[in-house]
Design a protein around this motif. Structure first.
Motif, mmCIF file in Angstrom:
data_model
loop_
_atom_site.group_PDB
_atom_site.id
_atom_site.type_symbol
_atom_site.label_atom_id
_atom_site.label_comp_id
_atom_site.label_asym_id
_atom_site.label_seq_id
_atom_site.Cartn_x
_atom_site.Cartn_y
_atom_site.Cartn_z
ATOM 1 N N GLU A 315 0.826 -1.208 0.000
ATOM 2 C CA GLU A 315 0.000 0.000 0.000
ATOM 3 C C GLU A 315 0.860 1.258 0.000
ATOM 4 O OE1 GLU A 315 -4.193 -0.874 2.010
ATOM 5 O OE2 GLU A 315 -2.529 -1.230 3.412
ATOM 6 N N ASP A 316 1.969 1.223 0.728
ATOM 7 C CA ASP A 316 2.870 2.379 0.736
ATOM 8 C C ASP A 316 3.423 2.667 -0.661
ATOM 9 O OD1 ASP A 316 2.488 2.669 3.437
ATOM 10 O OD2 ASP A 316 4.379 1.709 4.023
ATOM 11 N N ALA A 317 3.565 1.603 -1.470
ATOM 12 C CA ALA A 317 4.097 1.771 -2.826
ATOM 13 C C ALA A 317 3.022 2.182 -3.824
ATOM 14 C CB ALA A 317 4.755 0.477 -3.281
ATOM 15 N N GLY A 318 1.762 2.189 -3.393
ATOM 16 C CA GLY A 318 0.688 2.614 -4.281
ATOM 17 C C GLY A 318 -0.246 1.516 -4.736
ATOM 18 N N VAL A 319 0.012 0.261 -4.339
ATOM 19 C CA VAL A 319 -0.875 -0.845 -4.704
ATOM 20 C C VAL A 319 -2.158 -0.755 -3.883
ATOM 21 C CG1 VAL A 319 -1.146 -3.358 -4.749
ATOM 22 C CG2 VAL A 319 1.074 -2.327 -5.296
ATOM 23 N N ALA A 320 -3.291 -0.904 -4.530
ATOM 24 C CA ALA A 320 -4.571 -0.922 -3.821
ATOM 25 C C ALA A 320 -4.800 -2.321 -3.253
ATOM 26 C CB ALA A 320 -5.706 -0.545 -4.762
ATOM 27 N N VAL A 321 -4.975 -2.415 -1.939
ATOM 28 C CA VAL A 321 -5.215 -3.694 -1.270
ATOM 29 C C VAL A 321 -6.494 -3.557 -0.452
ATOM 30 C CG1 VAL A 321 -4.319 -5.449 0.294
ATOM 31 C CG2 VAL A 321 -2.731 -4.124 -1.123
ATOM 32 N N GLU A 322 -7.500 -4.354 -0.797
ATOM 33 C CA GLU A 322 -8.787 -4.269 -0.113
ATOM 34 C C GLU A 322 -9.244 -5.663 0.308
ATOM 35 O OE1 GLU A 322 -10.451 -0.474 -2.758
ATOM 36 O OE2 GLU A 322 -11.401 -2.447 -2.913
ATOM 37 N N PRO A 323 -9.869 -5.782 1.480
ATOM 38 C CA PRO A 323 -10.313 -7.102 1.945
ATOM 39 C C PRO A 323 -11.472 -7.638 1.111
ATOM 40 C CG PRO A 323 -11.086 -5.384 3.428
ATOM 41 C CD PRO A 323 -10.168 -4.716 2.453
ATOM 42 N N VAL A 324 -11.429 -8.942 0.849
ATOM 43 C CA VAL A 324 -12.534 -9.630 0.184
ATOM 44 C C VAL A 324 -12.777 -10.943 0.920
ATOM 45 C CG1 VAL A 324 -12.064 -8.642 -2.093
ATOM 46 C CG2 VAL A 324 -11.038 -10.830 -1.467
ATOM 47 N N SER A 325 -14.002 -11.399 0.895
ATOM 48 C CA SER A 325 -14.354 -12.678 1.508
ATOM 49 C C SER A 325 -14.752 -13.655 0.410
ATOM 50 C CB SER A 325 -15.510 -12.497 2.495
ATOM 51 O OG SER A 325 -15.849 -13.731 3.099
ATOM 52 N N ILE A 326 -14.205 -14.861 0.485
ATOM 53 C CA ILE A 326 -14.494 -15.905 -0.502
ATOM 54 C C ILE A 326 -15.452 -16.908 0.124
ATOM 55 C CG2 ILE A 326 -13.541 -17.689 -1.997
ATOM 56 C CD1 ILE A 326 -12.580 -14.916 -2.729
ATOM 57 N N ASP A 327 -16.659 -16.947 -0.379
ATOM 58 C CA ASP A 327 -17.656 -17.877 0.139
ATOM 59 C C ASP A 327 -17.186 -19.319 -0.049
ATOM 60 O OD1 ASP A 327 -20.119 -18.594 1.260
ATOM 61 O OD2 ASP A 327 -21.027 -18.843 -0.722
ATOM 62 N N ARG A 328 -17.253 -20.101 0.995
ATOM 63 C CA ARG A 328 -16.913 -21.530 0.989
ATOM 64 C C ARG A 328 -15.434 -21.780 0.702
ATOM 65 N NH1 ARG A 328 -21.632 -23.804 1.762
ATOM 66 N NH2 ARG A 328 -23.523 -22.866 0.912
ATOM 67 N N PHE A 329 -14.593 -20.823 1.044
ATOM 68 C CA PHE A 329 -13.150 -20.962 0.829
ATOM 69 C C PHE A 329 -12.609 -22.220 1.505
ATOM 70 C CE2 PHE A 329 -8.733 -20.080 2.085
ATOM 71 C CZ PHE A 329 -8.178 -19.640 0.896
ATOM 72 N N GLU A 330 -12.979 -22.426 2.763
ATOM 73 C CA GLU A 330 -12.428 -23.561 3.508
ATOM 74 C C GLU A 330 -13.042 -24.892 3.094
ATOM 75 O OE1 GLU A 330 -10.783 -22.347 7.702
ATOM 76 O OE2 GLU A 330 -12.876 -21.755 7.547
ATOM 77 N N GLN A 331 -14.209 -24.850 2.480
ATOM 78 C CA GLN A 331 -14.811 -26.103 2.032
ATOM 79 C C GLN A 331 -14.123 -26.665 0.797
ATOM 80 O OE1 GLN A 331 -18.894 -24.433 2.151
ATOM 81 N NE2 GLN A 331 -19.427 -26.270 3.306
ATOM 82 N N ALA A 332 -13.199 -25.898 0.234
ATOM 83 C CA ALA A 332 -12.409 -26.432 -0.881
ATOM 84 C C ALA A 332 -11.611 -27.657 -0.443
ATOM 85 C CB ALA A 332 -11.475 -25.356 -1.427
ATOM 86 N N GLN A 333 -11.196 -27.700 0.827
ATOM 87 C CA GLN A 333 -10.398 -28.844 1.287
ATOM 88 C C GLN A 333 -11.153 -30.164 1.200
ATOM 89 O OE1 GLN A 333 -7.225 -28.464 4.464
ATOM 90 N NE2 GLN A 333 -8.585 -26.817 5.074
ATOM 91 N N PRO A 334 -12.329 -30.302 1.830
ATOM 92 C CA PRO A 334 -13.033 -31.584 1.699
ATOM 93 C C PRO A 334 -13.453 -31.889 0.268
ATOM 94 C CG PRO A 334 -14.392 -29.963 2.854
ATOM 95 C CD PRO A 334 -13.019 -29.400 2.780
ATOM 96 N N VAL A 335 -13.778 -30.866 -0.508
ATOM 97 C CA VAL A 335 -14.123 -31.097 -1.911
ATOM 98 C C VAL A 335 -12.928 -31.679 -2.657
ATOM 99 C CG1 VAL A 335 -14.666 -29.929 -4.089
ATOM 100 C CG2 VAL A 335 -15.969 -29.392 -2.023
ATOM 101 N N LYS A 336 -11.749 -31.109 -2.402
ATOM 102 C CA LYS A 336 -10.543 -31.614 -3.064
ATOM 103 C C LYS A 336 -10.264 -33.056 -2.668
ATOM 104 C CE LYS A 336 -5.849 -32.195 -3.446
ATOM 105 N NZ LYS A 336 -4.961 -33.149 -2.764
ATOM 106 N N PHE A 337 -10.392 -33.377 -1.389
ATOM 107 C CA PHE A 337 -10.049 -34.724 -0.946
ATOM 108 C C PHE A 337 -11.064 -35.755 -1.434
ATOM 109 C CE2 PHE A 337 -7.507 -32.438 2.371
ATOM 110 C CZ PHE A 337 -6.280 -32.870 1.890
ATOM 111 N N ALA A 338 -12.345 -35.414 -1.463
ATOM 112 C CA ALA A 338 -13.336 -36.343 -2.005
ATOM 113 C C ALA A 338 -13.057 -36.642 -3.469
ATOM 114 C CB ALA A 338 -14.742 -35.760 -1.847
ATOM 115 N N HIS A 339 -12.461 -35.697 -4.123
ATOM 116 C CA HIS A 339 -12.098 -35.787 -5.531
ATOM 117 C C HIS A 339 -10.795 -36.578 -5.701
ATOM 118 C CE1 HIS A 339 -11.388 -33.103 -9.361
ATOM 119 N NE2 HIS A 339 -11.118 -34.359 -9.584
ATOM 120 N N SER A 340 -9.746 -36.124 -5.013
ATOM 121 C CA SER A 340 -8.414 -36.671 -5.267
ATOM 122 C C SER A 340 -8.215 -38.057 -4.675
ATOM 123 C CB SER A 340 -7.336 -35.718 -4.737
ATOM 124 O OG SER A 340 -7.406 -35.593 -3.334
#
Length: 505
Positions: A315-340
């Motif tokens: 941010e000090d260098a001029g890059v815009a950094v803003e918080p975002v929330s990813i719905d079901r981000f953590e559920q990617a783990q069980p989805v990946k394992f059921a798959h792999s």
């Protein structure tokens, strides 16, 4: 091929849920054996030779390798000397990728003695670009975990030997970090390039799924596996990525990807040569990746503190950094394992044969694997055996229900992951929720190193890890996610961010 008797037929029928009973048993047994008997003629048909040009190839056991990064050293020269963008570059190849005339072990006792007679597509492309293959790098057995442990032992972190280098591409990360090679290839199914890159202070790139062909790569989870570069700089990573990208008739996934409307490859080198200014870059900070928002799993305090320093520097260098929330981000783990888990078990059961997907097949690999699989299974580490058995349970007790559900759920996660990229150039988060694990910690069956990396594998997006300084002398990394098939744009953003992230204090 030996004929079946009635008891074997019934056992086979039970295993595959096929009704065989009553007066029709004898008839079905006879017809089954008749069909099997006709297959003898398959071996009377000659098959094309897979022998690559022999050139001046040689290999040997590694000698000066204090961190157990290498399985073999070798010299496989470029196709044409003194030409190509990679001319003069030494490249290590993760020992799950075929190099003709050099043993391929997959980090496992079950593959000892197998020497492929062909180069994987990515190796062929590296050599045509002028690179010399100088090492096969150590890895977790069949790329089956992130522990940094193979049949050949623990891969230690060059910055602190009490800690792991991570996995499954730990050998490639260490080889680059310590200068054993100029660059290396790794594979990434759940973070296996990015995690060791973070722990060892190098750049690691997981391309969009399908951009880099998988021909000649021993599969872990074919529909998630990716091959990517591990280097000291984003510039070198871009050169390697451009070299190995593009469709190949020898790999169906790459051909399918090439048929998509949004498909694009190449251009990464150009993108890093003319990167955007910091003021032109906007990043979405994934709050779940730092343990905030809807996250249920914690992130180590030193990781959060270092990440705060990095984002402040951006941010000090001029890059815009803003918080975002990813719905079901953590559920990617069980989805990946059921798959792999299912694909891993199916690959094991099929003896490495690429069922249902076609592409180029190495008969010698399948023969070698199946001949040693049962005899050497006791040598397979307990973590991989547990994964195989979990996948076998999903297959045998539940058919394909969990697998198909996971494939469908992945589309939901993909949409959630890509939605913020309508507003931001990339997403940013720590590569790992923790520091490089101790050698004791990697033995814990409940340790999860990949909560921040797995989502990009499930979505198929490009992702990369950049060195972001050290914590108590051991490297850590930050991760960027991009939009599918916009790998070049992600590399360009990474070139802008790279010095800011590394120098943030």
């Amino acid at each position: 091929m030996r004929t079946l008797d009635e008891s074997e037929l019934r056992e086979l029928a039970d295993r595959y849920h096929i009704h065989v009973d009553g007066p029709e048993v004898d008839e079905i047994l006879s017809m089954t054996n008749e069909k099997l008997g006709g297959l003898r003629e398959v071996y009377e048909v000659p098959v094309p030779s897979k022998q690559a040009d022999s050139g001046d190839r040689s290999w040997d056991e590694p000698t000066d390798d204090p961190h157990n990064a290498l399985v073999t050293t070798c010299r496989v020269p470029p196709t044409t000397e003194n030409s190509g963008v990679l001319s003069g570059m030494s490249v290590g190849v993760k020992d799950i990728v075929a190099v003709a005339g050099v043993p391929l072990t997959s980090g496992s006792a079950t593959m000892q003695g197998y020497i492929p007679g062909f180069d994987a597509e990515v190796v062929d492309r590296l050599r045509r670009a002028g690179a010399t293959i100088t090492a096969k790098t150590n890895l977790d057995e069949f790329a089956g975990s992130g522990r940094g442990v193979s049949f050949f032992g623990q891969i230690t972190n060059p910055y602190d030997t009490s800690r792991s280098a991570g996995g499954s591409s730990g050998g490639s990360a260490v080889a680059v970090a310590t200068g054993l090679v100029d660059a290396a290839l790794g594979t990434d199914t759940g973070g296996s390039i990015r995690l060791p890159a973070s722990y060892c202070g190098v750049v690691g790139v997981k391309p969009t799924y399908g951009v880099v062909p998988l021909h000649g790569v021993v599969e872990n989870t074919y529909t998630l596996d990716t091959v990517g570069p591990m280097t000291k700089t984003v510039t070198t990573a871009a050169q390697l990525l451009d070299t190995i990208s593009g469709p190949s008739a020898r790999d169906p996934a790459s051909m399918e990807a090439a048929g998509r409307d949004e498909y694009a490859v190449g251009g990464s080198t150009t993108a890093v040569e003319s990167p955007p200014s910091p003021e032109e870059v906007s990043l979405g900070l994934v709050v779940e990746g730092v343990g905030d928002g809807t996250a249920t799993q914690s992130v180590e305090s030193p990781i959060k503190d270092r990440f705060d320093v990095v984002t402040d520097a951006l941010e000090d260098a001029g890059v815009a950094v803003e918080p975002v929330s990813i719905d079901r981000f953590e559920q990617a783990q069980p989805v990946k394992f059921a798959h792999s888990l299912v694909e891993l078990a199916a690959h094991w059961r099929a003896g490495g044969a690429p069922l249902r997907r076609g592409g180029d097949v190495d008969h010698d690999y399948v023969v070698s694997f199946t001949s040693r699989r049962e005899a050497m299974s006791a040598e397979v580490n307990a973590h991989l055996r547990a994964r195989l058995l979990a996948g076998a349970r999903l297959l045998d007790a539940h058919g394909g229900r969990h697998y198909v559900r996971a494939l469908a759920a992945a589309k939901t996660i993909t949409a959630s992951m890509e939605a913020p990229l309508d507003e931001y150039d990339a997403l940013i988060l720590p590569t790992s929720p923790g520091r490089a694990p101790t050698r004791e910690a990697v033995e814990s069956p409940v340790t999860s190193f990949a909560r921040n990396t797995i989502p990009a594998n499930v979505s198929g997006q490009p992702a990369l890890s950049l060195p972001a300084g050290t914590i108590e002398g051991v490297p850590t990394g930050v991760q960027l996610f991009g939009r599918r098939f916009e790998d070049a744009h992600l590399l360009g953003v990474a070139a802008t961010v790279e010095p800011l992230v590394a120098n943030g204090s």
